[in-house]
Design a protein around this motif. Structure first.
Motif, PDB file in Angstrom:
ATOM      1  N   VAL A  24       0.857  -1.174   0.000  1.00  0.00           N
ATOM      2  CA  VAL A  24       0.000   0.000   0.000  1.00  0.00           C
ATOM      3  C   VAL A  24       0.896   1.228   0.000  1.00  0.00           C
ATOM      4  CG1 VAL A  24      -1.752   1.270   1.290  1.00  0.00           C
ATOM      5  CG2 VAL A  24      -1.820  -1.212   1.224  1.00  0.00           C
ATOM      6  N   VAL A  25       0.612   2.175  -0.882  1.00  0.00           N
ATOM      7  CA  VAL A  25       1.410   3.392  -1.006  1.00  0.00           C
ATOM      8  C   VAL A  25       0.570   4.575  -0.533  1.00  0.00           C
ATOM      9  CG1 VAL A  25       2.653   4.902  -2.586  1.00  0.00           C
ATOM     10  CG2 VAL A  25       2.647   2.431  -2.965  1.00  0.00           C
ATOM     11  N   ASP A  26       1.111   5.320   0.416  1.00  0.00           N
ATOM     12  CA  ASP A  26       0.493   6.562   0.874  1.00  0.00           C
ATOM     13  C   ASP A  26       1.333   7.701   0.304  1.00  0.00           C
ATOM     14  OD1 ASP A  26      -0.846   8.589   2.097  1.00  0.00           O
ATOM     15  OD2 ASP A  26      -0.381   7.977   4.153  1.00  0.00           O
ATOM     16  N   GLU A  27       0.831   8.345  -0.735  1.00  0.00           N
ATOM     17  CA  GLU A  27       1.583   9.372  -1.455  1.00  0.00           C
ATOM     18  C   GLU A  27       1.819  10.626  -0.616  1.00  0.00           C
ATOM     19  OE1 GLU A  27       2.510   9.401  -4.857  1.00  0.00           O
ATOM     20  OE2 GLU A  27       1.884   7.343  -5.191  1.00  0.00           O
ATOM     21  N   LYS A  28       0.932  10.898   0.315  1.00  0.00           N
ATOM     22  CA  LYS A  28       1.006  12.158   1.059  1.00  0.00           C
ATOM     23  C   LYS A  28       1.088  11.926   2.562  1.00  0.00           C
ATOM     24  CE  LYS A  28      -1.492  14.503  -2.569  1.00  0.00           C
ATOM     25  NZ  LYS A  28      -2.701  15.169  -2.964  1.00  0.00           N
ATOM     26  N   LYS A  29       2.082  11.180   2.990  1.00  0.00           N
ATOM     27  CA  LYS A  29       2.293  10.919   4.406  1.00  0.00           C
ATOM     28  C   LYS A  29       2.965  12.127   5.047  1.00  0.00           C
ATOM     29  CE  LYS A  29       2.756   8.384   8.112  1.00  0.00           C
ATOM     30  NZ  LYS A  29       1.639   7.994   8.909  1.00  0.00           N
ATOM     31  N   ILE A  30       2.387  12.632   6.122  1.00  0.00           N
ATOM     32  CA  ILE A  30       2.935  13.795   6.822  1.00  0.00           C
ATOM     33  C   ILE A  30       3.826  13.277   7.948  1.00  0.00           C
ATOM     34  CG2 ILE A  30       2.378  15.814   8.220  1.00  0.00           C
ATOM     35  CD1 ILE A  30      -0.292  15.934   6.687  1.00  0.00           C
ATOM     36  N   CYS A  31       5.073  13.765   7.993  1.00  0.00           N
ATOM     37  CA  CYS A  31       6.002  13.327   9.041  1.00  0.00           C
ATOM     38  C   CYS A  31       6.937  14.479   9.409  1.00  0.00           C
ATOM     39  CB  CYS A  31       6.783  12.103   8.591  1.00  0.00           C
ATOM     40  SG  CYS A  31       7.774  12.380   7.146  1.00  0.00           S
ATOM     41  N   ARG A  32       7.701  14.279  10.476  1.00  0.00           N
ATOM     42  CA  ARG A  32       8.652  15.281  10.942  1.00  0.00           C
ATOM     43  C   ARG A  32      10.059  14.876  10.535  1.00  0.00           C
ATOM     44  NH1 ARG A  32       7.257  15.318  17.055  1.00  0.00           N
ATOM     45  NH2 ARG A  32       6.147  13.452  16.470  1.00  0.00           N
ATOM     46  N   SER A  33      10.867  15.868  10.198  1.00  0.00           N
ATOM     47  CA  SER A  33      12.263  15.646   9.865  1.00  0.00           C
ATOM     48  C   SER A  33      13.071  16.863  10.314  1.00  0.00           C
ATOM     49  CB  SER A  33      12.430  15.428   8.358  1.00  0.00           C
ATOM     50  OG  SER A  33      13.784  15.296   8.037  1.00  0.00           O
ATOM     51  N   ASN A  34      13.911  16.687  11.328  1.00  0.00           N
ATOM     52  CA  ASN A  34      14.761  17.766  11.862  1.00  0.00           C
ATOM     53  C   ASN A  34      13.956  18.995  12.259  1.00  0.00           C
ATOM     54  OD1 ASN A  34      17.029  16.187  11.435  1.00  0.00           O
ATOM     55  ND2 ASN A  34      17.311  16.971   9.359  1.00  0.00           N
ATOM     56  N   GLY A  35      12.832  18.784  12.904  1.00  0.00           N
ATOM     57  CA  GLY A  35      12.014  19.898  13.365  1.00  0.00           C
ATOM     58  C   GLY A  35      11.087  20.482  12.321  1.00  0.00           C
ATOM     59  N   LEU A  36      11.144  19.981  11.086  1.00  0.00           N
ATOM     60  CA  LEU A  36      10.270  20.460  10.022  1.00  0.00           C
ATOM     61  C   LEU A  36       9.176  19.431   9.759  1.00  0.00           C
ATOM     62  CD1 LEU A  36      12.988  21.639   7.499  1.00  0.00           C
ATOM     63  CD2 LEU A  36      11.654  23.072   9.039  1.00  0.00           C
ATOM     64  N   ILE A  37       8.048  19.901   9.304  1.00  0.00           N
ATOM     65  CA  ILE A  37       6.967  19.010   8.897  1.00  0.00           C
ATOM     66  C   ILE A  37       7.019  18.898   7.384  1.00  0.00           C
ATOM     67  CG2 ILE A  37       4.485  18.661   8.815  1.00  0.00           C
ATOM     68  CD1 ILE A  37       4.324  20.121  11.489  1.00  0.00           C
ATOM     69  N   ILE A  38       7.161  17.651   6.897  1.00  0.00           N
ATOM     70  CA  ILE A  38       7.277  17.432   5.455  1.00  0.00           C
ATOM     71  C   ILE A  38       6.246  16.397   5.005  1.00  0.00           C
ATOM     72  CG2 ILE A  38       9.722  18.021   5.379  1.00  0.00           C
ATOM     73  CD1 ILE A  38      10.336  15.014   5.263  1.00  0.00           C
ATOM     74  N   THR A  39       6.016  16.370   3.713  1.00  0.00           N
ATOM     75  CA  THR A  39       5.134  15.383   3.105  1.00  0.00           C
ATOM     76  C   THR A  39       5.986  14.489   2.220  1.00  0.00           C
ATOM     77  OG1 THR A  39       3.351  16.999   3.057  1.00  0.00           O
ATOM     78  CG2 THR A  39       3.086  15.056   1.683  1.00  0.00           C
ATOM     79  N   LYS A  40       5.865  13.171   2.419  1.00  0.00           N
ATOM     80  CA  LYS A  40       6.634  12.238   1.602  1.00  0.00           C
ATOM     81  C   LYS A  40       5.809  10.998   1.312  1.00  0.00           C
ATOM     82  CE  LYS A  40       9.009   9.669   5.207  1.00  0.00           C
ATOM     83  NZ  LYS A  40      10.296   9.191   5.684  1.00  0.00           N
ATOM     84  N   SER A  41       6.279  10.205   0.394  1.00  0.00           N
ATOM     85  CA  SER A  41       5.612   8.962   0.018  1.00  0.00           C
ATOM     86  C   SER A  41       6.050   7.849   0.973  1.00  0.00           C
ATOM     87  CB  SER A  41       5.979   8.596  -1.412  1.00  0.00           C
ATOM     88  OG  SER A  41       5.375   7.394  -1.773  1.00  0.00           O
ATOM     89  N   GLU A  42       5.096   6.999   1.387  1.00  0.00           N
ATOM     90  CA  GLU A  42       5.402   5.890   2.297  1.00  0.00           C
ATOM     91  C   GLU A  42       4.828   4.601   1.730  1.00  0.00           C
ATOM     92  OE1 GLU A  42       5.001   5.535   6.971  1.00  0.00           O
ATOM     93  OE2 GLU A  42       3.081   5.218   5.968  1.00  0.00           O
ATOM     94  N   ASN A  43       5.617   3.549   1.731  1.00  0.00           N
ATOM     95  CA  ASN A  43       5.179   2.219   1.294  1.00  0.00           C
ATOM     96  C   ASN A  43       5.026   1.320   2.510  1.00  0.00           C
ATOM     97  OD1 ASN A  43       5.468   3.077  -1.342  1.00  0.00           O
ATOM     98  ND2 ASN A  43       7.577   2.391  -1.457  1.00  0.00           N
ATOM     99  N   LYS A  44       3.941   0.549   2.548  1.00  0.00           N
ATOM    100  CA  LYS A  44       3.711  -0.426   3.612  1.00  0.00           C
ATOM    101  C   LYS A  44       3.401  -1.764   2.977  1.00  0.00           C
ATOM    102  CE  LYS A  44       2.101   1.771   7.764  1.00  0.00           C
ATOM    103  NZ  LYS A  44       1.022   1.801   8.735  1.00  0.00           N
ATOM    104  N   ASP A  45       3.998  -2.814   3.509  1.00  0.00           N
ATOM    105  CA  ASP A  45       3.733  -4.164   3.046  1.00  0.00           C
ATOM    106  C   ASP A  45       2.832  -4.863   4.057  1.00  0.00           C
ATOM    107  OD1 ASP A  45       5.330  -3.949   0.767  1.00  0.00           O
ATOM    108  OD2 ASP A  45       7.131  -4.435   1.913  1.00  0.00           O
ATOM    109  N   TYR A  46       1.759  -5.449   3.570  1.00  0.00           N
ATOM    110  CA  TYR A  46       0.850  -6.227   4.397  1.00  0.00           C
ATOM    111  C   TYR A  46       0.901  -7.669   3.915  1.00  0.00           C
ATOM    112  CZ  TYR A  46      -1.160  -1.867   6.082  1.00  0.00           C
ATOM    113  OH  TYR A  46      -1.339  -0.648   6.656  1.00  0.00           O
ATOM    114  N   LYS A  47       0.926  -8.616   4.861  1.00  0.00           N
ATOM    115  CA  LYS A  47       0.926 -10.018   4.494  1.00  0.00           C
ATOM    116  C   LYS A  47       0.258 -10.837   5.585  1.00  0.00           C
ATOM    117  CE  LYS A  47       5.600 -10.641   6.226  1.00  0.00           C
ATOM    118  NZ  LYS A  47       6.960 -11.041   5.890  1.00  0.00           N
ATOM    119  N   ILE A  48      -0.177 -12.025   5.204  1.00  0.00           N
ATOM    120  CA  ILE A  48      -0.796 -12.950   6.139  1.00  0.00           C
ATOM    121  C   ILE A  48       0.317 -13.669   6.890  1.00  0.00           C
ATOM    122  CG2 ILE A  48      -2.285 -14.966   6.363  1.00  0.00           C
ATOM    123  CD1 ILE A  48      -3.742 -12.460   5.393  1.00  0.00           C
ATOM    124  N   VAL A  49       0.257 -13.642   8.225  1.00  0.00           N
ATOM    125  CA  VAL A  49       1.293 -14.254   9.047  1.00  0.00           C
ATOM    126  C   VAL A  49       0.626 -15.161  10.075  1.00  0.00           C
ATOM    127  CG1 VAL A  49       3.175 -13.795  10.659  1.00  0.00           C
ATOM    128  CG2 VAL A  49       2.754 -12.227   8.780  1.00  0.00           C
TER     129      VAL A  49
END
Length: 66
Positions: A24-49
């Motif tokens: 699953v790709v979240d194109e607009k993930k909001i996160c912090r980096s060195n005190g700044l708030i940035i928007t970046k792409s995040e990939n998550k893998d889901y699987k049956i375990v």
């Protein structure tokens, strides 16, 4: 963005062991980096375990030791 829902999880269970994952790709993930708030792409893998269970039949699992 792809949503994980019952139908997707049911298809993952029906697939073969090697293809039981989805990304699953979240194109607009909001996160912090060195005190700044940035928007970046995040990939998550889901699987049956099944960590502590043994798959015996098609959709039947049993605890270890049974």
């Amino acid at each position: 963005m792809l949503q994980i829902n019952f139908d997707i999880v049911a298809e993952m269970l029906k697939k073969s062991q090697e293809s039981r994952h989805i990304q699953v790709v979240d194109e607009k993930k909001i996160c912090r980096s060195n005190g700044l708030i940035i928007t970046k792409s995040e990939n998550k893998d889901y699987k049956i375990v099944f960590d502590k269970r043994v798959i015996k039949d098609v959709n039947a699992t049993y605890p270890y030791g049974m």
